[in-house]
Design an enzyme around this catalytic site. Structure first.
Site: not given
Lengths: 144, 649
Positions: B48, B383, B70
């Site tokens: 919002h 990694n 929303e």
């Protein structure tokens, strides 16, 4: 005719010259901090108003028997993006040199590439100065 | 609008990024399961806010996009929409699209391709938006502002702030919105009248009022409002506030409103360009050096009055230095916060199941160091996921939990900060690395064993990767090399511990700050060197009893340990006599990880704060120095990268 301005200075009894454009200032010689491993003609670091500047000794580079003993001034120069110092015995003056007073500049090299020719200077061009290539000094002394 | 809003663009981006960080955190929480109500409402509020801010900025494409998200979230909240895994993926993709759009500052009318794709995906999964006439009538107030819907919104606990904008206010809607945002940093804005949407939409200067639950003073509130600009009049009415009331309300806010609190924390601060802090730091550095020189001068010219002033000045300089160092420190979460999302994405891409734990978020580090260290950490995390943690099936077969555990932690250790990436995966395959190293001629043909340190040096070489398959994510083992180079450049070091079948831990040791470090000053012959305390364990006097010879080589016998002994004169290649033990010399015990060594110096001059400066390295110069400093007498001294002394041994 094209005229170039040179700074004249003495190193181990020889008269030398470099492009004035590359020169930022001239300061008295001072103690330098050795950089371990560096070539002998790299004198080390000096403190230039809070900035660390690497200084080379031309006398040592030219193989002078006295080494850096006679070094009294440091020419602070800028080339290849670096600021660095060149230790010299004495700084003489600035002279304008006409193109036809230069000999072999950029055609002949000496002292391992550091000397890039000769300039005939002084009254009636009676003296001969070794023209030093400051950019080449940086390339040989520093990691770029 | 006539005024170029680009002045607000940076503010918009900074604040939107904070909201996006909250969005990503909430999405991760949602995905982990558990109670969905809290993360959903956080998501809702953040979305919002983004919508409101982008609409105010005129970034309509972004605002519309946020609006769509929303409405999907609204349906989830009401229970009309199930939170299925494919919806989660669509939401993650949408958050990414939103982030890209915000970073690009999409003032252009159209939506970015990423947004279009993400919307399509959302619609496929959750159906279209039911209320998509944005930006028509103001949408229903939600989240933090939902309580507004009482008879008189200004009736209730807190102070009433009345604001009238200047008649010549430019962008009144933006200014009004900003005024509310600034006040929000001081406490909970319980109500705004007219509504925030109406304020934002206003094209003419406007008067408005808000009810704020806060402990901030009248001056603070007034200042906050005025800082939004173009304010003609502010009145703060405290008649509605009683001591008890405001205290208790604040306590409630502190428990429930994590997003509000987080934004309050950050907006209470002033944002300063890092370059300014650097400049300040340089000046302080000069001041510290000058102080040293002045102290020497006054010592040689005794004068009680001068001495007293000098001592005072010296103390003030120290305080100033501490203040500025502290100013530069930021908690590591500022960088760590983006990692959970990254780990999730990497793990999914590689079909790994990973539980990610972050520890020591509050540990502080110099801002410039923190900026630099983010990238190496990303390498290490990737990694660990790519090469360390096994597939769920493989883990189950090995009798391990299906989900791998990946821990990123920060901790203080004397003058250093340790950042550690640790996994419980398969560990580095020593025989494989050795085989490759032998094939490449990096080790002797007969080498069959390597310790962790030597192993690390091998895998840190470019081109020596042990990955079975080369994946997109973890590359070809250039990661470790990059981590090593970067850390060294920052004056730190990297340590590795790995046990086959049990996991791998990589520790990055960094100085707390880059600019000024505490160091031991050591003399060797006529030269002085600075040894940062980051790697110094202790110092002791050179003594025949502690130094013995093993196979003709001097060693240091320290309690139960036998440590190799180095001579600083040899290290820096001084031409003076070779190793000369004997009285009057001193030993510095240096360490890196589990490795320790003694460094013999001629004299320890003392400890001091040194200002780290860079210099142009000379050709063939030894790569032993992380920088140089200027000592009290004005002479430069090299700073030894102590960790690198272990490389050759």
């Amino acid at each position: 005719m094209q005229v170039r301005r040179f700074l004249l200075f003495g190193v181990a009894g020889r008269l030398c010259a470099c492009d004035l454009d590359a020169v930022r200032e001239i300061v008295p010689a001072r103690a330098a901090t050795r950089l371990p491993g560096a070539p002998e003609w790299v004198r080390g670091l000096i403190n230039l108003r809070g900035t660390l500047v690497t200084v080379v000794d031309l006398a040592v580079r030219f193989g002078s028997a006295d080494g850096a003993a006679g070094t009294r001034s440091i020419i602070v120069a800028e080339a290849a993006g670096k600021t660095f110092g060149i230790g010299v015995d004495e700084v003489r003056n600035v002279q304008s040199v006409a193109e036809d007073a230069l000999e072999g500049v950029d055609a002949q090299r000496a002292a391992g590439g550091i000397i890039r020719g000769l300039a005939h200077v002084g009254i009636a061009r009676a003296e001969t100065a070794l023209v030093v290539d400051v950019a080449e000094i940086v390339r040989q002394a520093l990691v770029l | 609008m006539s005024l170029d809003p680009s002045r607000y663009a940076e503010l918009f981006r900074t604040e939107s990024r904070e909201q996006l960080s909250a969005i990503n955190r909430a999405l991760l929480l949602l995905e982990q399961g558990g109670d969905a109500a809290e993360p959903i409402s956080v998501l809702f509020r953040a979305m919002h806010t983004v919508k409101g801010m982008s609409a105010t900025m005129g970034y309509h494409a972004v605002a519309e996009f946020a609006h769509e998200l929303e409405s999907v979230l609204d349906r989830v909240r009401r229970g009309d929409q199930l939170l299925a895994p494919d919806l989660m993926d669509a939401l993650f993709a949408s958050a990414d699209a939103l982030e890209t759009a915000i970073d690009e500052g999409s003032e252009q009318a159209g939506q970015t391709p990423a947004m279009v794709a993400a919307l399509q995906r959302l619609r496929d999964v959750a159906g279209g938006s039911s209320t998509s006439e944005f930006p028509g009538a103001p949408t229903k107030e939600t989240g933090a502002l939902v309580e507004v819907a009482v008879a008189d919104p200004l009736d209730g606990p807190g102070v009433i702030v009345r604001v009238r904008q200047a008649a010549d206010a430019m962008l009144p809607g933006v200014r009004a919105f900003m005024a509310v945002q600034r006040v929000r940093a001081l406490g909970e804005v319980a109500a705004v009248n007219p509504s925030l949407d109406a304020l934002q939409a206003s094209a003419v200067p406007i008067s408005f009022a808000m009810r704020v639950v806060t402990t901030a003073s009248v001056d603070e509130i007034e200042h906050a409002v005025r800082s939004a600009g173009d304010v003609a009049f502010v009145e703060v009415d405290v008649s509605g506030r009683t001591r008890r009331e405001s205290r208790s309300t604040i306590a409630v806010v502190a428990e429930g409103e994590e997003v509000t609190r987080a934004s309050a924390r950050s907006t209470r601060h002033v944002r300063i360009d890092l370059a300014r802090l650097d400049a300040l730091m340089n000046l302080i550095g000069e001041l510290v050096i000058t102080r040293g020189r002045l102290l020497q001068l006054t010592a040689s010219n005794p004068d009680p009055a001068l001495d007293e002033s000098m001592q005072m000045a010296a103390r003030l300089v120290s305080d100033l230095q501490t203040e500025i160092m502290t100013m530069r420190m930021v908690p590591v979460w500022q960088v760590f916060d983006r990692f959970p999302r990254l780990v999730r994405d990497s793990a999914r891409a590689l079909n790994k199941d990973v539980t990610f734990v972050v520890e020591g978020k509050e540990i502080e580090l110099d801002r410039s160091l923190l900026d630099e260290i983010g990238e190496p950490i990303v390498h290490l995390l990737r990694n660990a996921i790519g090469h360390g943690i096994e597939s769920p099936a493989e883990r189950a077969a090995a009798g391990k939990p299906r989900a791998g555990r990946l821990v990123l932690s920060a901790a203080r250790d004397r003058a250093a900060v340790l950042i550690r990436v640790s996994d419980d995966g398969r560990g580095i395959d020593r025989p494989r690395v050795l085989a490759r190293a032998r094939a490449l001629g990096l080790v002797d043909e007969g080498t069959r064993e390597v310790d962790d340190d030597a192993l690390f040096r091998l895998i840190a070489r470019p081109g020596l990767s042990t990955a079975e398959q080369v994946s997109d994510l973890s590359g070809r083992g250039v990661g470790i090399d990059a981590v090593q180079v970067k850390t060294r450049a920052l004056g730190g070091s990297v340590e590795l511990k790995t046990v086959a079948g049990e996991g791998t831990t990589i520790t990055i040791r960094l100085p707390i700050t880059l600019a000024i470090v505490r160091a031991l000053l050591a003399r060797s012959g006529t030269e002085r060197y600075a040894l940062p305390l980051t790697h110094v364990r202790e110092t002791l006097e050179y003594d025949r009893d502690v130094v013995q010879h093993v196979k003709g080589k001097p060693v240091l016998v320290l309690r139960d340990e036998v440590l190799p002994l180095l001579d600083l004169r040899d290290v820096v290649r001084q031409r003076a006599a070779p190793f000369a033990g004997g009285p009057n010399r001193e030993i510095v015990v240096i360490e890196r990880g589990d490795r320790k060594s003694g460094l013999v110096v001629d004299e320890l001059i003392g400890q001091q704060d040194i200002v780290v400066k860079q210099f142009d390295a000379a050709r063939d110069g030894l790569a032993l120095f992380s920088g140089a400093t200027i000592l009290a007498d004005g002479a430069p001294a090299l700073i030894m990268d102590v960790g690198s002394l272990f490389e050759g041994t």
